[in-house]
Design an enzyme around this catalytic site. Structure first.
Site, PDB file in Angstrom:
ATOM      1  N   GLU A  80       0.829  -1.271   0.025  1.00  0.00           N
ATOM      2  CA  GLU A  80       0.064   0.008   0.139  1.00  0.00           C
ATOM      3  C   GLU A  80       0.790   1.169  -0.014  1.00  0.00           C
ATOM      4  OE1 GLU A  80      -0.375  -2.830   2.044  1.00  0.00           O
ATOM      5  OE2 GLU A  80      -2.638  -3.226   1.806  1.00  0.00           O
ATOM      6  N   PHE A 104     -11.709  -7.364  13.910  1.00  0.00           N
ATOM      7  CA  PHE A 104     -10.590  -7.590  12.923  1.00  0.00           C
ATOM      8  C   PHE A 104     -10.408  -6.549  11.963  1.00  0.00           C
ATOM      9  CE2 PHE A 104      -9.215  -9.862   9.342  1.00  0.00           C
ATOM     10  CZ  PHE A 104      -7.941 -10.363   9.851  1.00  0.00           C
ATOM     11  N   GLN A 105      -8.887  -6.244  11.994  1.00  0.00           N
ATOM     12  CA  GLN A 105      -8.484  -5.161  11.084  1.00  0.00           C
ATOM     13  C   GLN A 105      -9.166  -3.811  11.266  1.00  0.00           C
ATOM     14  OE1 GLN A 105      -8.386  -6.923   7.277  1.00  0.00           O
ATOM     15  NE2 GLN A 105      -6.354  -7.706   7.718  1.00  0.00           N
ATOM     16  N   LYS A 135     -17.829  -0.800   5.547  1.00  0.00           N
ATOM     17  CA  LYS A 135     -18.213  -2.052   4.502  1.00  0.00           C
ATOM     18  C   LYS A 135     -19.622  -1.989   4.384  1.00  0.00           C
ATOM     19  CE  LYS A 135     -17.680  -6.724   3.206  1.00  0.00           C
ATOM     20  NZ  LYS A 135     -16.415  -7.865   3.273  1.00  0.00           N
ATOM     21  N   MET A 158      23.475   9.493   3.351  1.00  0.00           N
ATOM     22  CA  MET A 158      23.676  10.701   4.220  1.00  0.00           C
ATOM     23  C   MET A 158      23.764  10.731   5.497  1.00  0.00           C
ATOM     24  SD  MET A 158      22.929  13.806   3.635  1.00  0.00           S
ATOM     25  CE  MET A 158      21.991  14.418   2.320  1.00  0.00           C
TER      26      MET A 158
HETATM   27  C1  LIG Z   1      11.597   6.141   5.711  1.00  0.00           C
HETATM   28  C2  LIG Z   1      12.967   6.654   6.289  1.00  0.00           C
HETATM   29  N1  LIG Z   1      13.869   6.080   7.230  1.00  0.00           N
HETATM   30  C3  LIG Z   1      14.940   6.637   7.519  1.00  0.00           C
HETATM   31  C4  LIG Z   1      15.358   7.948   6.977  1.00  0.00           C
HETATM   32  C5  LIG Z   1      16.548   8.651   7.646  1.00  0.00           C
HETATM   33  N2  LIG Z   1      17.369   8.812   6.445  1.00  0.00           N
HETATM   34  C6  LIG Z   1      17.586   9.916   5.671  1.00  0.00           C
HETATM   35  S1  LIG Z   1      18.721   9.648   4.329  1.00  0.00           S
HETATM   36  C7  LIG Z   1      19.033   8.027   4.705  1.00  0.00           C
HETATM   37  C8  LIG Z   1      20.156   7.518   4.123  1.00  0.00           C
HETATM   38  C9  LIG Z   1      19.543   7.047   2.521  1.00  0.00           C
HETATM   39  O1  LIG Z   1      20.254   5.897   2.226  1.00  0.00           O
HETATM   40  P1  LIG Z   1      20.189   5.780   0.615  1.00  0.00           P
HETATM   41  O2  LIG Z   1      18.728   5.302   0.020  1.00  0.00           O
HETATM   42  O3  LIG Z   1      21.334   4.433   0.036  1.00  0.00           O
HETATM   43  O4  LIG Z   1      20.662   7.043   0.049  1.00  0.00           O
HETATM   44  P2  LIG Z   1      22.333   7.688  -0.209  1.00  0.00           P
HETATM   45  O5  LIG Z   1      22.143   8.879   0.842  1.00  0.00           O
HETATM   46  O6  LIG Z   1      23.330   6.623   0.299  1.00  0.00           O
HETATM   47  O7  LIG Z   1      22.378   8.262  -1.440  1.00  0.00           O
HETATM   48  C10 LIG Z   1      18.506   7.606   5.870  1.00  0.00           C
HETATM   49  C11 LIG Z   1      18.352   6.249   6.433  1.00  0.00           C
HETATM   50  C12 LIG Z   1      14.457   8.614   6.013  1.00  0.00           C
HETATM   51  N3  LIG Z   1      14.555   9.725   5.728  1.00  0.00           N
HETATM   52  N4  LIG Z   1      13.599   7.572   5.648  1.00  0.00           N
END
Ligand SMILES: Cc1ncc(C[n+]2csc(CCOP(=O)(O)OP(=O)(O)O)c2C)c(N)n1
Ligand SMILES: [Mg+2]
Length: 618
Positions: A67, A129-130, A179, A526
């Site tokens: 989803e 349920f759900q 529903k 990042m």
């Molecule tokens: C759903 C979610 N979980 C955690 C984060 C925190 N977060 C921000 S950037 C990042 C790293 C992302 O890694 P990747 O997709 O490999 O991108 P890169 O920075 O390596 O280019 C994380 C864990 C987020 N933004 N979204």
């Protein structure tokens, strides 16, 4: 806006009455009447009646494989078109899986209608349920929401939901649909009009305020336009360009505003903020001697804007950094259709509530009648000097050459290293800047924004406010459904792509030829960058590869894509990059290109969170 909206009972002239049918069929007829061409819908016990009805409809139903993927696809569809994206889920876990996508649409003002099945009314509140209280759960992240309690309300609810989602400041609207009401039968009464007391999205600036803006421009020496997603949702990019050119005012945008003004234009300062162009940040807040600690004084080298025209923006912290130092010495004019944004994050001198297209159009008329005589020559010269001194740039540094990446994967072929920025630059070149780009969240997202130049609205689709990893590929599917004529390319991270990898099945089965380029650095790049900067490089669970087999690329995205019958390739060496990108572009199917990059790169410019332009690394 929940509390404010009420319907005017008197305003329903000449409603049309339809044949007797079940509630689920009324819902689908209502969607058809709204011009919905596709829905992203995953069925379950509380929504299967609606799916039965969809099998009898002309609306295309796309089955995502999660989803959240369906929600992001609807969001991508909406960002690419400006029309509300529609997603559907069953009650309980189906609905909760939509929450991230709804929050994303809320943060970035994306029109969306999210329809969820709900347990029968008699079961509500019994822990059935759900059962989840989806209305309650989503209240902080919706523009409005409905729980349908009467089969006769369906036509009105749907009409209002679409109207609210797309007008004024757009946003997500939830329709929770028990529903038993899906099964009840009645003759639908199709309303011909909507009237919502307390909701007037057609706000227009008055001429006094607009004249004052012209006066401020004439008095200024260093004006800057700071424009956001509001220009795009307000369909005002044509008016913005005319205004900027007529008044000769340089334009910086937010990431949400990328494409609102052509980034190839001489007046463009690209985007500003934490990872924005140095010259954009200087133009807004001034140039300062670089300091290494916030305890040191800020020593100004050159003043920034003395007039900031903030149009369709919200002074997000990723833009302002320390908000008191943001355009500290300038007069700020803020035009926004949503009054609640005025003086919320930053106190401004002139706040105007208006539809931005109207305001810019009217300003253009005024300038046409009485042209602005200033040319701001000294200011343009200063900006040109900044642009020449601090362009966006990258190079193969010592750190890259000595990195583990080189030892593990490129030993003896060091000159063949592929930097992530190179991939995006080459992609920009090969697509002639004409692709729609989506992203995940992380370093790759920032580089996509920096090294692809956006020239038209709705070209860059990215989860900006929420920053939701996993957004890129499903959003690309939604955008490709909306714009089959365009190359739609998800520039993704290895971490982000994995979060919704199941949507490769949707792409293949539904024949949606969106492409994904994974900038695979085997890390949560990042977060790792922040570890390097603020935690001495101590890795706190940011490595995504197999620690026992560091030479192996893990997981194997190419093998995974193949298992979904999606063509895929991996590139490791620079000499293969261009041809691999071209092969991806030439494919008429969905495609995954896994590009192995070193993890040592940091995104610059970089203003650490809550800091100032004096702390910028560039
Ligand atoms: C759903 C979610 N979980 C955690 C984060 C925190 N977060 C921000 S950037 C990042 C790293 C992302 O890694 P990747 O997709 O490999 O991108 P890169 O920075 O390596 O280019 C994380 C864990 C987020 N933004 N979204
Ligand atoms: Mg990564």
């Amino acid at each position: 806006m929940n509390a404010k909206v009420q319907t005017k009972k008197s305003a329903a002239p000449k409603a049309e009455i339809g044949q007797r049918m079940a509630g689920c069929d009324i819902l689908i007829r209502a969607l058809e009447r709204e011009g919905v061409e596709c829905v992203f819908a995953y069925p379950g016990g509380a929504s299967m009646e609606i799916h039965q009805s969809l099998t009898r409809s002309t609306i295309r139903t796309i089955l995502p494989r999660h989803e959240q993927g369906g929600g992001f696809a609807a969001d991508g569809y909406a960002r690419a078109t400006g029309r509300p994206g529609v997603c559907m889920a069953t009650s309980g876990p189906g609905a909760t899986n939509l929450v991230t996508a709804i929050a994303d649409a809320y943060m970035d003002s994306v029109p969306m209608v999210a329809i969820t099945g709900q347990v029968p009314q008699a079961m509500i509140g019994k822990g059935a349920f759900q059962e989840t209280d989806f209305f309650g759960m989503t209240l902080p992240v919706v523009k409005h929401s409905y729980l349908i309690t009467d089969v006769n309300e369906i036509p009105r609810v749907v009409k209002e939901a679409f109207y609210i989602a797309r007008t004024g400041r757009p946003g997500p609207v939830v329709i929770d649909f028990p529903k038993n009401i899906q099964q009840l039968r009645t003759q639908p009464v199709w309303p011909s009009e909507i009237s919502l007391r307390g909701y007037d999205p057609n706000q227009r600036a008055d001429d006094v305020a607009l004249n004052e803006i012209i006066g401020l421009i004439e008095k200024s020496e260093r004006p800057v336009l700071y424009c956001g997603g509001g220009i795009i949702t307000g369909e005002a990019s044509g008016e913005l360009r005319q205004f900027a050119e007529a008044a000769q005012i340089p334009v910086t945008t937010t990431i949400m505003g990328c494409g609102a003004f052509p980034e190839t234009h001489a007046l463009s300062l690209r985007w500003l903020g934490m990872h924005g162009a140095a010259y954009a940040n200087w133009a807004v807040s001034g140039e300062f001697q670089h300091r290494t600690s916030p305890d040191q004084q800020m020593i100004r080298v050159h003043p920034g804007a003395d007039l900031l025209l903030a149009f369709g923006v919200r002074f997000d912290d990723r833009v302002t950094g320390k908000v008191d130092e943001f355009c500290k010495t300038g007069t700020i004019v803020h035009i926004d259709v949503d009054q609640s944004e005025h003086n919320k994050n930053r106190k401004v001198q002139l706040a105007v509530q208006s539809d931005i297209r109207y305001a810019l159009g009217r300003l253009n008329e005024m300038i046409r009648r009485r042209p602005i005589r200033k040319t701001f020559a000294a200011w343009h010269q200063q900006i040109a000097e900044w642009k020449a001194r601090a362009p966006l740039r990258y190079s193969v540094t010592e750190e890259v050459s000595r990195s583990e990446h080189m030892r593990e994967h490129l030993h003896g072929r060091e000159s063949e290293v592929i930097l992530p920025q190179m991939v995006i630059e080459t992609l920009y070149e090969l697509t002639k800047g004409e692709a729609i780009i989506t992203t995940g969240v992380g370093q790759h997202q920032m580089w996509a924004g920096q090294y692809y130049k956006f020239t038209w609205p709705r070209q860059f689709l990215t989860s900006a406010g929420l920053g939701a990893m996993g957004y890129g590929f499903p959003a690309a599917l939604g955008a490709k459904v909306a714009r089959p004529d365009k190359q739609v390319i998800d520039i993704d991270g290895d971490g982000s792509f994995l979060m919704n990898i199941q949507e490769l099945a949707t792409a293949h089965i539904e024949k949606i030829a969106a492409k994904a380029v994974i900038l695979n650095n085997q890390h949560l790049g990042m977060v790792m960058q922040w570890e390097d900067k603020f935690y001495d490089g101590n890795r706190g669970h940011t490595y995504l590869g197999d620690p026992d087999k560091r030479r192996q690329i893990y997981p194997d995205y190419v093998a995974m894509a193949h298992s979904f019958n999606v063509p895929a390739q991996r590139v490791m060496y620079k000499k293969d990059l261009r041809a691999a990108l071209q092969a991806m572009l030439d494919s008429d199917q969905p495609y995954v290109l896994d590009v192995i990059c070193p993890y040592t790169e940091h995104v610059i410019p970089f203003i650490p969170a809550g800091r100032t332009v004096a702390d910028m690394i560039y």
